[in-house]
Scaffold this motif. Structure first.
Motif, PDB file in Angstrom:
ATOM      1  N   SER A 253       0.851  -1.183   0.000  1.00 37.88           N
ATOM      2  CA  SER A 253       0.000   0.000   0.000  1.00 37.88           C
ATOM      3  C   SER A 253       0.891   1.238   0.000  1.00 37.88           C
ATOM      4  O   SER A 253       2.112   1.140   0.169  1.00 37.88           O
ATOM      5  N   PHE A 254       0.250   2.394  -0.181  1.00 35.82           N
ATOM      6  CA  PHE A 254       0.942   3.676  -0.040  1.00 35.82           C
ATOM      7  C   PHE A 254       0.193   4.501   0.994  1.00 35.82           C
ATOM      8  O   PHE A 254      -1.027   4.641   0.920  1.00 35.82           O
ATOM      9  N   VAL A 255       0.921   5.044   1.964  1.00 38.88           N
ATOM     10  CA  VAL A 255       0.308   5.779   3.077  1.00 38.88           C
ATOM     11  C   VAL A 255       0.599   7.269   2.951  1.00 38.88           C
ATOM     12  O   VAL A 255       1.740   7.675   2.692  1.00 38.88           O
ATOM     13  N   ALA A 256      -0.429   8.068   3.110  1.00 40.76           N
ATOM     14  CA  ALA A 256      -0.308   9.525   3.178  1.00 40.76           C
ATOM     15  C   ALA A 256      -1.200  10.005   4.322  1.00 40.76           C
ATOM     16  O   ALA A 256      -1.879   9.199   4.966  1.00 40.76           O
ATOM     17  N   HIS A 257      -1.181  11.290   4.569  1.00 39.89           N
ATOM     18  CA  HIS A 257      -1.958  11.824   5.690  1.00 39.89           C
ATOM     19  C   HIS A 257      -2.764  13.044   5.252  1.00 39.89           C
ATOM     20  O   HIS A 257      -2.206  14.022   4.737  1.00 39.89           O
ATOM     21  N   ALA A 258      -4.070  12.943   5.436  1.00 41.35           N
ATOM     22  CA  ALA A 258      -4.966  14.065   5.171  1.00 41.35           C
ATOM     23  C   ALA A 258      -4.982  14.978   6.396  1.00 41.35           C
ATOM     24  O   ALA A 258      -5.105  14.500   7.525  1.00 41.35           O
ATOM     25  N   GLN A 259      -4.862  16.262   6.171  1.00 42.93           N
ATOM     26  CA  GLN A 259      -4.888  17.245   7.254  1.00 42.93           C
ATOM     27  C   GLN A 259      -6.269  17.898   7.306  1.00 42.93           C
ATOM     28  O   GLN A 259      -6.779  18.357   6.279  1.00 42.93           O
ATOM     29  N   ARG A 260      -6.858  17.935   8.469  1.00 44.46           N
ATOM     30  CA  ARG A 260      -8.188  18.507   8.638  1.00 44.46           C
ATOM     31  C   ARG A 260      -8.192  19.475   9.817  1.00 44.46           C
ATOM     32  O   ARG A 260      -7.413  19.337  10.766  1.00 44.46           O
ATOM     33  N   PHE A 261      -9.083  20.456   9.757  1.00 39.67           N
ATOM     34  CA  PHE A 261      -9.316  21.300  10.929  1.00 39.67           C
ATOM     35  C   PHE A 261     -10.809  21.551  11.079  1.00 39.67           C
ATOM     36  O   PHE A 261     -11.570  21.537  10.108  1.00 39.67           O
ATOM     37  N   LEU A 262     -11.208  21.724  12.308  1.00 41.55           N
ATOM     38  CA  LEU A 262     -12.595  22.048  12.648  1.00 41.55           C
ATOM     39  C   LEU A 262     -12.609  23.419  13.305  1.00 41.55           C
ATOM     40  O   LEU A 262     -11.784  23.703  14.181  1.00 41.55           O
ATOM     41  N   ILE A 263     -13.514  24.247  12.857  1.00 38.86           N
ATOM     42  CA  ILE A 263     -13.663  25.568  13.481  1.00 38.86           C
ATOM     43  C   ILE A 263     -15.148  25.817  13.749  1.00 38.86           C
ATOM     44  O   ILE A 263     -16.002  25.582  12.910  1.00 38.86           O
ATOM     45  N   GLU A 264     -15.426  26.235  14.972  1.00 30.63           N
ATOM     46  CA  GLU A 264     -16.783  26.642  15.343  1.00 30.63           C
ATOM     47  C   GLU A 264     -16.727  28.061  15.853  1.00 30.63           C
ATOM     48  O   GLU A 264     -15.846  28.420  16.630  1.00 30.63           O
ATOM     49  N   ALA A 265     -17.668  28.872  15.368  1.00 31.75           N
ATOM     50  CA  ALA A 265     -17.696  30.278  15.772  1.00 31.75           C
ATOM     51  C   ALA A 265     -19.151  30.712  15.958  1.00 31.75           C
ATOM     52  O   ALA A 265     -20.073  30.107  15.402  1.00 31.75           O
ATOM     53  N   HIS A 266     -19.327  31.761  16.761  1.00 34.65           N
ATOM     54  CA  HIS A 266     -20.679  32.265  17.047  1.00 34.65           C
ATOM     55  C   HIS A 266     -20.722  33.763  16.806  1.00 34.65           C
ATOM     56  O   HIS A 266     -19.728  34.473  16.984  1.00 34.65           O
ATOM     57  N   LYS A 267     -21.901  34.210  16.392  1.00 36.29           N
ATOM     58  CA  LYS A 267     -22.099  35.640  16.178  1.00 36.29           C
ATOM     59  C   LYS A 267     -22.635  36.262  17.462  1.00 36.29           C
ATOM     60  O   LYS A 267     -23.670  35.819  17.988  1.00 36.29           O
ATOM     61  N   PRO A 268     -21.951  37.246  17.989  1.00 35.70           N
ATOM     62  CA  PRO A 268     -22.389  37.850  19.253  1.00 35.70           C
ATOM     63  C   PRO A 268     -23.813  38.392  19.160  1.00 35.70           C
ATOM     64  O   PRO A 268     -24.252  38.861  18.113  1.00 35.70           O
ATOM     65  N   VAL A 269     -24.516  38.296  20.268  1.00 37.21           N
ATOM     66  CA  VAL A 269     -25.873  38.814  20.331  1.00 37.21           C
ATOM     67  C   VAL A 269     -25.814  40.333  20.431  1.00 37.21           C
ATOM     68  O   VAL A 269     -25.077  40.858  21.263  1.00 37.21           O
TER      69      VAL A 269
END
Length: 269
Positions: A253-269
């Motif tokens: 097989s051939f191995v590589a690595h996927a890079q991911r990020f998660l971002i959560e943000a909120h709009k101030p009231v």
């Protein structure tokens, strides 16, 4: 996309056994004609695997959709995420700008009552403060200012993105060495969110192991995920593809690595 955060089912050993009986030309010819529209990866069943992101993007979207009255999915791809969310808000809208994906998304989402619109990817065609949940999975470039504009005060924006140097090992095997990125796409998006007036409440990154069991899987992936090797073609990269084919045959097989990020943000009231 199977769940979109785990688009490649875990049957790689079976796929490897089958590919061992097929020639390089047979494998790449098959992959060259495979349909790469939409954002599903079922074609890779038995031929490649990728780890899930630990946070479970689809699950997070489903949790945040509870109680939402209006949801926007920016750059929906083929609509795979929304199609997997039970109990979508009464108003659910998606945008998509690439014509082949747009057609797939409309076929997938219209039966679910989801409107799919196209247009300028950097200018969302909606009134201010229209949605209380905005999501986006693997956008090319999320328009943070526009996303913040259409988000209601107190609303949530949740996005999973492609991190810096994703699949670098694969890109270098096919197109040669390239310098690593000097900036973080995760941090850059967080800065853009803050500049748009949002409050970032969560920012995570992950490197996900991906494994390819035949050269056809590699070719299919590079045709579909075009930013990995932007100028990729079978003709111009035939020699390194042949080398990689032999490497997979030798090593399994051939191995590589996927890079991911998660971002959560909120709009101030």
């Amino acid at each position: 996309m199977t769940g979109r955060e785990n688009p490649w089912p875990l049957r790689g050993v079976i796929g490897h056994a089958r590919s061992m009986t097929r020639s390089f030309d047979e494998l790449i010819s098959e992959a060259a004609t495979a349909d790469v529209t939409g954002w599903g990866f079922a074609w890779l069943t038995g031929r490649a695997t990728e780890q899930r992101a630990p946070w479970g993007y689809t699950r997070l979207v489903a949790e945040r959709a509870v109680g939402a009255t209006a949801l926007l999915d920016v750059e929906t791809g083929g609509g795979e995420v929304l199609a997997g969310i039970p109990g979508l808000p009464a108003r659910t809208v998606a945008t998509e700008y690439w014509p082949p994906n747009l057609a797939v998304a409309r076929r997938t989402l219209h039966p679910l009552g989801v409107e799919v619109v196209d247009g300028d990817p950097q200018q969302l065609p909606f009134e201010d403060e229209t949605f209380d949940l905005v999501i986006s999975r693997h956008p090319v470039a999320l328009p943070w200012g526009e996303a913040a504009r259409v988000l209601r005060p107190g609303g949530t924006l949740l996005s999973q993105g492609i991190g810096s140097d994703s699949m670098l090992e694969l890109a270098e095997a096919v197109a040669g060495p390239r310098p690593p990125s000097t900036t973080s796409r995760a941090e850059g998006n967080a800065e853009a969110a803050r500049a748009a007036g949002l409050t970032v409440t969560d920012l995570r990154t992950a490197a996900l192991r991906a494994e390819f069991f035949d050269i056809g899987a590699v070719v299919y992936f590079l045709r579909k995920v075009v930013w990995t090797v932007p100028d990729f073609s079978i003709e111009t990269h035939r020699a390194p593809l042949a080398e990689l084919h032999q490497r997979i045959r030798t090593e399994g097989s051939f191995v590589a690595h996927a890079q991911r990020f998660l971002i959560e943000a909120h709009k101030p009231v």
